[in-house]
Design a protein around this motif. Structure first.
Motif, PDB file in Angstrom:
ATOM      1  N   PHE A 146      -5.783  45.812  33.698  1.00  0.00           N
ATOM      2  CA  PHE A 146      -5.056  44.580  34.001  1.00  0.00           C
ATOM      3  C   PHE A 146      -4.123  44.770  35.202  1.00  0.00           C
ATOM      4  N   ARG A 176     -10.111  42.356  32.153  1.00  0.00           N
ATOM      5  CA  ARG A 176      -9.431  41.073  32.324  1.00  0.00           C
ATOM      6  C   ARG A 176      -8.190  41.308  33.163  1.00  0.00           C
ATOM      7  N   TRP A 177      -8.092  40.606  34.292  1.00  0.00           N
ATOM      8  CA  TRP A 177      -6.906  40.693  35.141  1.00  0.00           C
ATOM      9  C   TRP A 177      -6.720  39.372  35.857  1.00  0.00           C
ATOM     10  N   GLY A 178      -5.496  39.146  36.292  1.00  0.00           N
ATOM     11  CA  GLY A 178      -5.154  37.849  36.858  1.00  0.00           C
ATOM     12  C   GLY A 178      -5.566  37.731  38.312  1.00  0.00           C
ATOM     13  N   ARG A 226      -4.701  43.598  17.117  1.00  0.00           N
ATOM     14  CA  ARG A 226      -3.444  43.383  17.853  1.00  0.00           C
ATOM     15  C   ARG A 226      -3.224  41.911  18.174  1.00  0.00           C
ATOM     16  N   LYS A 227      -4.320  41.194  18.389  1.00  0.00           N
ATOM     17  CA  LYS A 227      -4.190  39.788  18.766  1.00  0.00           C
ATOM     18  C   LYS A 227      -3.689  38.930  17.614  1.00  0.00           C
ATOM     19  N   PHE A 277       7.568  40.119  31.585  1.00  0.00           N
ATOM     20  CA  PHE A 277       6.955  40.518  32.847  1.00  0.00           C
ATOM     21  C   PHE A 277       7.838  40.019  34.000  1.00  0.00           C
ATOM     22  N   PHE A 290      -4.337  34.730  27.709  1.00  0.00           N
ATOM     23  CA  PHE A 290      -5.095  35.978  27.639  1.00  0.00           C
ATOM     24  C   PHE A 290      -5.473  36.395  26.220  1.00  0.00           C
ATOM     25  N   CYS A 291      -4.777  35.889  25.209  1.00  0.00           N
ATOM     26  CA  CYS A 291      -5.171  36.216  23.825  1.00  0.00           C
ATOM     27  C   CYS A 291      -6.044  35.114  23.243  1.00  0.00           C
ATOM     28  N   VAL A 295      -7.801  46.791  18.884  1.00  0.00           N
ATOM     29  CA  VAL A 295      -7.517  45.779  19.910  1.00  0.00           C
ATOM     30  C   VAL A 295      -7.650  44.378  19.314  1.00  0.00           C
ATOM     31  N   LEU A 300       1.513  44.469  27.319  1.00  0.00           N
ATOM     32  CA  LEU A 300       0.132  44.101  27.662  1.00  0.00           C
ATOM     33  C   LEU A 300      -0.833  44.603  26.600  1.00  0.00           C
ATOM     34  N   ARG A 301      -0.646  45.861  26.194  1.00  0.00           N
ATOM     35  CA  ARG A 301      -1.515  46.428  25.161  1.00  0.00           C
ATOM     36  C   ARG A 301      -1.321  45.685  23.840  1.00  0.00           C
ATOM     37  N   PHE A 315      -0.862  42.633  23.526  1.00  0.00           N
ATOM     38  CA  PHE A 315      -1.649  41.395  23.582  1.00  0.00           C
ATOM     39  C   PHE A 315      -3.151  41.676  23.563  1.00  0.00           C
ATOM     40  N   GLY A 316      -3.499  42.933  23.307  1.00  0.00           N
ATOM     41  CA  GLY A 316      -4.920  43.287  23.211  1.00  0.00           C
ATOM     42  C   GLY A 316      -5.589  43.481  24.558  1.00  0.00           C
ATOM     43  N   LEU A 317      -4.780  43.670  25.621  1.00  0.00           N
ATOM     44  CA  LEU A 317      -5.348  43.873  26.953  1.00  0.00           C
ATOM     45  C   LEU A 317      -5.314  45.353  27.313  1.00  0.00           C
ATOM     46  N   ARG A 334      -4.280  35.702  40.387  1.00  0.00           N
ATOM     47  CA  ARG A 334      -3.062  35.554  41.171  1.00  0.00           C
ATOM     48  C   ARG A 334      -2.505  36.907  41.580  1.00  0.00           C
ATOM     49  N   GLU A 335      -2.558  37.852  40.649  1.00  0.00           N
ATOM     50  CA  GLU A 335      -2.088  39.208  40.924  1.00  0.00           C
ATOM     51  C   GLU A 335      -2.895  39.822  42.074  1.00  0.00           C
TER      52      GLU A 335
END
Lengths: 261, 259
Positions: free
Chosen positions: A140, A36-38, B81-82, B94, B109-110, B78, A130-131, A133-135, A40-41
């Motif tokens: 990412f 999962r990645w944006g 974590r959410k 960010f 994203f979650c 994982v 990021l981690r 948030f479970g990513l 926009r990025e």
């Protein structure tokens, strides 16, 4: 520490770094499809790598093309072979100079920025966030950079080739070589494999720059010093890998190949 | 009542350095547990273990009823974590995203919310709860330290986590801003019904908002109790920590002397 111990440590670190690049590279590549990645990025990276590097690549390529012309024109005039000068310069630029120069320019400009940015994200706990948030932080952050770099490097290589040929033509045209002769020799001597080889090199260099630079960023030690070391290592590794793989790819594509025309 | 988090005899070492030497503690739902201790005693390591940012080395961690140990599948961690929100010491906003985008990040994203209207409404509501209306378009670099912490709290709470982990949320802030953050954490956390683990060395903060206080020393929980018990206890560790003095161990040596 004995000399042999120093060599041993250096070799261990060398292979350790290459192993880390392979592991991070696999995670980033797998992340392109499954992670999962944006979006926009990704587009931002296309802009940074591609559009942001255009001026530097243009200047470097134009002057390199002109220097090639300066160095070769005298010899071609001496042997009465000016009808080949366009083709020889084109082959040199498209096979070797354009991909390598573009790779080195992008490695210095974008690779360093990637390592510094990711290193800073690590130091300021943004990767941890990021981690949290479970990513997967590697896919990412790394995957859009890898994909953008692999797309933009071939494009920049073609752009570099065009500008360098233009630069070479500008020089030889002021020294008695007609546009028709120059253009015809390019058309006759340049083969599709030359362009294919040059573009493939661009793709591979894009991959190497993104993988080594992002990996160094992810492995950055904490603190400003750690980010600085990661940035320096990223540029060194990118440049070394570009030159080494350039040799391998040149051997693969053009080694011992007889030329027609 | 089932605890959100339970640590049983958890150990952790970095290289040869032992950081956690058998930590036993728990976090109850709907309450605020403050984990206090001197710098370097292992507080943040405990938080990072619970958050899944560090792998287990020894002992057992029970998170939302799921037993985690060294063999646990990373995908399980994982998924867990959410269910928790984390506020990092450095805020960890960010840089490349605006405040609004930072707060909507976990929603996208979650939780996978894509409806722009819903995203916008939830971000606006959350920012208003931390008293930061109208700054959605600013970047983190344009905010003060206190504002960054409040945005980080908004980001952590916007998707209604069951557990909120806060790592030194008042460090580096002036006393007024620190107390403001304390009040926000207490009111928003309680309103959301989340269990809160507050890692801090700010005594005023811990005593002001926590229901339970845990005092860590040399990688272990040295004391636990309520704020009232903290004030009443004669425990040497508590008294020494309160007064900022170095405790003397049984052997007569100062444990941090020379370190």
């Amino acid at each position: 520490m004995s000399f042999f111990a120093w060599i041993g440590r250096w070799l261990l670190r060398f292979w350790g770094d290459l192993g880390a690049f392979a592991l991070y590279g696999c995670r980033m590549a797998c992340g392109i499809w499954g992670g999962r990645w944006g979006r926009r990025e990704f587009f931002e990276q296309l802009d940074r790598i591609g559009v942001g590097s255009l001026s530097m690549v243009a200047v470097t390529s134009a002057f390199s093309g002109m220097v090639m012309a300066v160095q070769t024109l005298d010899q071609f005039v001496r042997f009465g072979a000016t009808q080949y000068i366009g083709g020889v310069i084109a082959i040199t630029m498209v096979r070797e100079m354009s991909p390598v120069l573009t790779g080195l320019v992008v490695a210095g400009r974008v690779g360093a920025a990637m390592a510094a940015e990711i290193g800073s994200m690590k130091v300021t706990e943004q990767l941890d966030a990021l981690r949290g948030f479970g990513l997967d932080d590697v896919s990412f952050v790394g995957s859009p950079r890898l994909l953008a770099s692999c797309i933009m490097l071939p494009v920049l290589t073609v752009f570099s080739f065009a500008i360098s040929i233009l630069g070479a033509y500008l020089y030889v045209s002021t020294h008695g070589v007609s546009a028709f002769v120059f253009r015809r020799s390019v058309a006759v001597m340049l083969e599709p494999l030359d362009l294919y080889g040059g573009v493939t090199k661009g793709f591979v260099f894009g991959l190497l720059i993104a993988v080594s630079s992002c990996s160094e960023g992810f492995r950055a030690e904490t603190g400003a010093r750690g980010v600085g070391i990661a940035t320096t290592s990223a540029v060194i590794w990118s440049n070394m890998l570009i030159l080494a793989f350039n040799y391998l790819l040149s051997t693969l594509f053009f080694g011992g190949m007889p030329r027609g025309g | 009542m089932e605890h959100l988090v339970q640590l049983q005899n958890v150990t952790m070492s970095f290289g040869t350095k032992r950081v956690l030497s058998g930590v036993n503690m728990s976090v109850a739902p709907g309450g605020i547990t403050a984990l206090m201790g001197a710098s370097g005693c292992g507080k943040t390591t405990v938080l990072r273990l619970i958050a899944g940012l560090l792998g287990m080395q020894g002992g057992t961690l029970v998170l939302f009823g799921t037993h985690l140990d060294t063999e646990t599948n990373p995908e399980v961690i994982v998924a867990l974590r959410k269910r928790m929100g984390i506020v990092f010491q450095s805020s960890a906003l960010f840089d490349s995203l605006t405040v609004g985008e930072n707060v909507r990040f976990p929603l996208k994203f979650c939780l996978g919310i894509t409806d722009e209207n819903e995203l916008g409404a939830r971000v606006e509501r959350m920012l208003s709860q931390v008293e930061l209306e109208g700054i959605e378009k600013l970047y983190p670099a344009e905010l003060s330290g206190g504002m960054r912490r409040r945005v980080a709290i908004a980001r952590a709470l916007v998707y209604d986590p069951e557990l909120l982990l806060l790592d030194e949320p008042t460090t580096g802030l002036d006393p007024m801003t620190a107390r403001h953050i304390d009040r926000l954490v207490a009111s928003l956390g309680r309103r959301a019904g989340a269990g809160i683990l507050l890692v801090t060395h700010d005594l005023v903060s811990a005593l002001g908002v926590a229901d339970t206080i845990l005092l860590m020393e040399e990688g272990q929980i040295a004391w636990s109790g309520t704020p009232e018990e903290w004030h009443a206890t004669d425990d040497a560790c508590v008294r020494f920590f309160s007064k900022g003095m170095i405790p003397v161990t049984k052997g007569g040596e100062e444990p941090w002397n020379g370190n």
